[in-house]
Design a protein around this motif. Structure first.
Motif, mmCIF file in Angstrom:
data_model
loop_
_atom_site.group_PDB
_atom_site.id
_atom_site.type_symbol
_atom_site.label_atom_id
_atom_site.label_comp_id
_atom_site.label_asym_id
_atom_site.label_seq_id
_atom_site.Cartn_x
_atom_site.Cartn_y
_atom_site.Cartn_z
ATOM 1 N N ILE A 229 5.212 -12.237 1.949
ATOM 2 C CA ILE A 229 4.899 -11.670 3.266
ATOM 3 C C ILE A 229 4.460 -10.213 3.178
ATOM 4 N N ILE A 230 4.583 -9.605 1.995
ATOM 5 C CA ILE A 230 4.163 -8.208 1.838
ATOM 6 C C ILE A 230 2.695 -8.039 2.203
ATOM 7 N N GLN A 231 1.873 -9.037 1.852
ATOM 8 C CA GLN A 231 0.447 -8.934 2.158
ATOM 9 C C GLN A 231 0.212 -8.790 3.654
ATOM 10 N N GLY A 232 1.013 -9.479 4.477
ATOM 11 C CA GLY A 232 0.864 -9.349 5.915
ATOM 12 C C GLY A 232 1.483 -8.076 6.449
ATOM 13 N N VAL A 233 2.596 -7.662 5.836
ATOM 14 C CA VAL A 233 3.286 -6.456 6.292
ATOM 15 C C VAL A 233 2.422 -5.215 6.057
ATOM 16 N N VAL A 234 1.690 -5.175 4.945
ATOM 17 C CA VAL A 234 0.822 -4.028 4.663
ATOM 18 C C VAL A 234 -0.114 -3.758 5.837
ATOM 19 N N PHE A 235 -0.646 -4.819 6.410
ATOM 20 C CA PHE A 235 -1.651 -4.648 7.453
ATOM 21 C C PHE A 235 -1.040 -4.318 8.813
#
Length: 485
Positions: A229-235
């Motif tokens: 989920i880090i990929q979504g949290v970055v944005f």
């Protein structure tokens, strides 16, 4: 050796030879109308968006309480990026921001790449924003009979008009958008703390840390869901760099910017990490879902009247704020590119009120195309297009860190002088951040679906950029030689 490195870091860097500071023609003509309160709220507004208000529910359902770890880690790197940009801003304030710095340290090819990747980010984000505005508005039955495309165009027209009038009006609107978002979070957190202190049951569950420890702990599904989920949290942090773009239209940026940027760190900790920890202690993590705002989930279970309507209004505000920011920032970035020949000529045009309306209109045109895109392409294709925004923001953050690294190297050789406000730990901070951004790409690919397809489209994006550069390099050379206005 480490002691020597620390001593070198503390030693003031003074140029040994006189140098001429880079001058960017794209910085001329702007008014200095943004006040400190505008910049401060733009900084916090850029860090708070629909990713928290709406997206946190699905992420809690996937990763459990470990979501707060993901928010904290990504928040640290987002802060380092904006801190690096802040040092560059104090070295040389510019409305072209990272595009202007890319031009100085990487040449026109670097500025061209940085600018168009940023435009890719906001053009696709703008499409998502106006689609979201129309969707959220249909929540109320009063608007259910109005076609979605009509609502989307009305929202775009309102924000476009605000941006075209003057930068001060933009700042004022963004100020109040941020007030709504911050106010909503503060009210929720106050209610959550009251529920914790009084042990008031929420849907039969007694609030407290036991709801975390008795339901699998911080990592109920293991470490991998949190990493994915880090990929979504970055944005969720994708607009933090906006504060750097405001520097060219602010009086005394050397005083305002450090305070605004430094405040981002504790605000991220308070609003993102704090909200997720509170949510995890009010209900078991598996009671949340991607189909509903986690704040609505909690408030509806304690009988708060019209909780859904209130939060829907807040999410609508966040989408409008994002659209407002996108038009503002791309207008300035495109003008910085246009005066050097790497963007269409009309995007360099300024109005009598000192607004770069050409670039704003170009981004708005892309948003209008996006309204129709909802209807003519399958849902999966639309999701892939919107994932291009992810690639755009990763490229932008990466470019900021590369520019700062090159700036740091020039200060070490005595060509330039670092301001007092600095990114700590250079050059390791930049290298670690770049490694983190690269790892996000790997996570996007590993997660499969639209994310993997988007990563596989990178060669296509690179090919388009290369073809575009060969098409405009002649004009860039003529502009540089003064042969073309």
């Amino acid at each position: 050796m480490s002691e020597q490195f620390l001593e070198d870091e503390k030693r003031p860097t003074t140029p040994t030879t006189p140098t001429t500071r880079h001058v960017d023609a794209g910085d001329a003509g702007y008014s200095k109308s943004l006040q400190p309160r505008h910049v401060n709220m733009i900084a916090i507004g850029g860090a708070i968006g629909t990713g928290l208000f709406l997206g946190a529910g699905g992420r809690l359902a996937d990763a459990g309480p470990s979501l707060f770890v993901a928010y904290a880690v990504c928040g640290v790197f987002a802060f380092l990026v904006v801190r690096a940009l802040g040092e560059l801003v104090l070295y040389r304030p510019s409305s072209g921001a990272f595009v202007s710095y890319a031009r100085e340290f990487l040449g026109e090819k670097g500025a061209y790449t940085a600018g168009w990747m940023y435009f890719l980010n906001w053009a696709t984000t703008g499409i998502a924003d106006i689609t979201a505005v129309a969707t959220y508005t249909h929540y109320w039955h009063l608007f259910s009979d109005i076609p979605q495309w009509v609502i989307a165009l009305i929202a775009l027209a309102v924000v476009l008009t605000v941006n075209l009038i003057s930068v001060r009006i933009f700042g004022e609107l963004e100020f109040w958008f941020a007030i709504v978002k911050v106010g909503a979070l503060l009210v929720f957190m106050a209610i959550a703390i009251f529920l914790l202190v009084t042990q008031h049951p929420v849907d039969g569950a007694v609030p407290g840390p036991s709801l975390i420890t008795d339901n699998g702990g911080i990592f109920p599904n293991g470490l991998m869901p949190m990493l994915l989920i880090i990929q979504g949290v970055v944005f969720a942090y994708a607009s933090v760099e906006l504060v750097g773009v405001t520097a060219g239209e602010t009086e005394n940026p050397e005083k305002i910017m450090p305070k605004a940027i430094n405040s981002i760190m504790w605000r991220v900790g308070l609003f993102y990490v704090g909200s997720v920890v509170l949510l995890s202690m009010l209900l078991p993590w598996n009671r949340y879902s991607s189909g509903q705002s986690p704040f609505v989930t909690v408030l509806s279970h304690i009988g708060v009247p019209a909780a859904g309507s209130v939060m829907n209004l807040v999410v609508l505000t966040a989408a409008m704020s994002s659209l407002n920011s996108g038009l503002y920032s791309t207008g300035r970035i495109l003008r910085s590119m246009a005066v050097s020949g790497s963007a269409p000529r009309f995007t360099a045009r300024m109005s009598r009120t000192q607004v770069p309306y050409g670039g704003i209109l170009l981004t708005s045109g892309m948003c209008v195309l996006g309204v129709g895109l909802n209807y003519v392409v399958p849902a999966d294709a639309f999701e892939i297009v919107l994932n291009f925004a992810a690639i755009g923001i990763l490229a932008t953050w990466g470019m900021i860190m590369v520019c700062h690294l090159l700036f740091w190297r020039k200060t070490r050789s005595g060509e330039l002088t670092r301001p007092g406000y600095r990114l700590p730990g250079s050059p390791w901070t930049e290298l670690v951040t770049l490694a983190f951004l690269l790892s996000v790409l790997v996570l996007m690919y590993a997660d499969g679906g639209a994310g993997r397809t988007t990563v596989l489209c990178l060669p296509l994006i690179a090919g388009v950029l290369v073809a575009g550069w060969f098409a405009i390099r002649g004009r860039v050379a003529r502009v540089a030689a003064g042969a073309e206005d």
